[in-house]
Design an enzyme around this catalytic site. Structure first.
Site, PDB file in Angstrom:
ATOM      1  N   LYS A  13      34.021  43.035  29.927  1.00  0.00           N
ATOM      2  CA  LYS A  13      32.653  43.382  30.341  1.00  0.00           C
ATOM      3  C   LYS A  13      32.501  44.887  30.564  1.00  0.00           C
ATOM      4  CE  LYS A  13      32.904  40.778  34.010  1.00  0.00           C
ATOM      5  NZ  LYS A  13      34.313  40.324  33.885  1.00  0.00           N
ATOM      6  N   ARG A  85      28.016  37.039  41.003  1.00  0.00           N
ATOM      7  CA  ARG A  85      29.268  36.290  40.896  1.00  0.00           C
ATOM      8  C   ARG A  85      29.188  34.968  41.649  1.00  0.00           C
ATOM      9  NH1 ARG A  85      32.897  41.131  39.853  1.00  0.00           N
ATOM     10  NH2 ARG A  85      35.031  40.400  39.687  1.00  0.00           N
ATOM     11  N   ARG A 124      46.015  46.665  31.816  1.00  0.00           N
ATOM     12  CA  ARG A 124      44.827  47.533  31.959  1.00  0.00           C
ATOM     13  C   ARG A 124      45.189  48.826  32.685  1.00  0.00           C
ATOM     14  NH1 ARG A 124      39.300  45.125  34.270  1.00  0.00           N
ATOM     15  NH2 ARG A 124      40.535  44.618  36.118  1.00  0.00           N
ATOM     16  N   ARG A 157      45.196  49.349  38.629  1.00  0.00           N
ATOM     17  CA  ARG A 157      44.509  48.866  39.825  1.00  0.00           C
ATOM     18  C   ARG A 157      45.442  47.976  40.626  1.00  0.00           C
ATOM     19  NH1 ARG A 157      38.755  46.471  37.993  1.00  0.00           N
ATOM     20  NH2 ARG A 157      39.418  44.870  39.478  1.00  0.00           N
ATOM     21  N   ARG A 168      42.135  35.773  41.329  1.00  0.00           N
ATOM     22  CA  ARG A 168      40.821  36.175  40.818  1.00  0.00           C
ATOM     23  C   ARG A 168      40.326  35.196  39.756  1.00  0.00           C
ATOM     24  NH1 ARG A 168      42.545  41.777  38.954  1.00  0.00           N
ATOM     25  NH2 ARG A 168      40.446  42.000  38.111  1.00  0.00           N
TER      26      ARG A 168
END
Ligand code: ADP
Ligand code: AMP
Length: 220
Positions: A13, A85, A124, A157, A168
């Site tokens: 996203k 969310r 990532r 992160r 998550r």
């Protein structure tokens, strides 16, 4: 018109929002980036959000809705990345659009096979100041470890570690997936699904097709 990018963590996203906002007159608003900026600035909201984020859980609706009402005050030309969310957040967003006389938000669902998400998220690399992301294998920066635009060091992160990613993904299934039904009902037809597998450029083309059908103006 407000555009919502909906999909699990790691669906792409943020990657796509940053590309699309360059081409269309729509600004990306990432709730995750906003919250991380609050944390870095040690604001009251940042301090409150911290433990939820570290554990991979959702920050309470009230805090998020207040933050977003402030953020979306003036223009509906936005891509929402990571919001709503929960159903409560989606209802609040519809109420906001109604109160402003804007048309109801439209959602693009990033359709991905769950099996790719862990690999995407553990690899990532993030530019903390801008929220730009890379991937060690799938989308590496030009110089290893450095942001292409600023040359700053990239970080991993803290919530992109396997155990937190699992939480998550479970939170997504439990609290965010019901939004698919919220937006995808025949009466409102507010959801379009896009295949989010394959090269980043291919996914961008698919999203652009959906956006042009929705007649969102391009940047001059
Ligand atoms: P989200 O914002 O949905 O959590 P990101 O856009 O940050 O997801 O993407 C997660 C990771 O996957 C990043 O490292 C990104 O570079 C990588 N990625 C994004 N799109 C693709 C794609 N189509 N194929 C492979 N990797 C991708
Ligand atoms: P993201 O950058 O979208 O992966 O979000 C990182 C973290 O910020 C999430 O795991 C949540 O803790 C928090 N967060 C981001 N957006 C929301 C939201 N809309 N509602 C609740 N928490 C959120």
């Amino acid at each position: 018109m407000i555009l919502i990018f909906l999909g699990p963590p790691g669906a792409g996203k943020g990657t796509q929002a940053k590309i699309i906002e360059e081409r269309f007159a729509h600004r990306q608003i990432s709730t995750g980036d906003l919250l991380r900026a609050h944390r870095a600035g040690k604001t009251a909201l940042g301090r409150e959000a911290q433990s939820y984020m570290d554990e991979g859980k959702l920050v309470p609706d009230g805090l998020i809705i207040r933050m977003m009402e402030e953020e979306i005050k003036t223009s509906s030309n936005v891509i929402l990345d990571g919001f709503p969310r929960t159903v409560a957040q989606a209802v609040a967003l519809d109420q906001l659009a109604n109160s402003k006389g804007w048309s109801l938000p439209q959602a693009i669902l990033f359709d991905v096979d769950e099996s790719v998400l862990m690999e995407r998220l553990v690899g990532r690399l993030t530019h903390a100041a801008s929220g730009r992301t890379y991937h060690s294998t799938f989308n590496p920066p030009v110089v290893a470890g450095l942001d292409d635009v600023t040359g700053d060091a990239l970080i991993q992160r803290p919530d992109d570690k396997e155990e937190t990613i699992r939480t998550r993904l479970a939170v997504y299934k439990d609290q965010t997936e019901p939004l698919i039904e919220y937006y995808d009902n025949p009466a409102s037809g507010r959801l379009t699904s896009v295949d989010a597998l394959g090269p980043i450029d291919d996914v961008t083309r698919r999203i652009e097709r959906v956006i042009s059908v929705r007649e969102i103006p391009q940047r001059p």
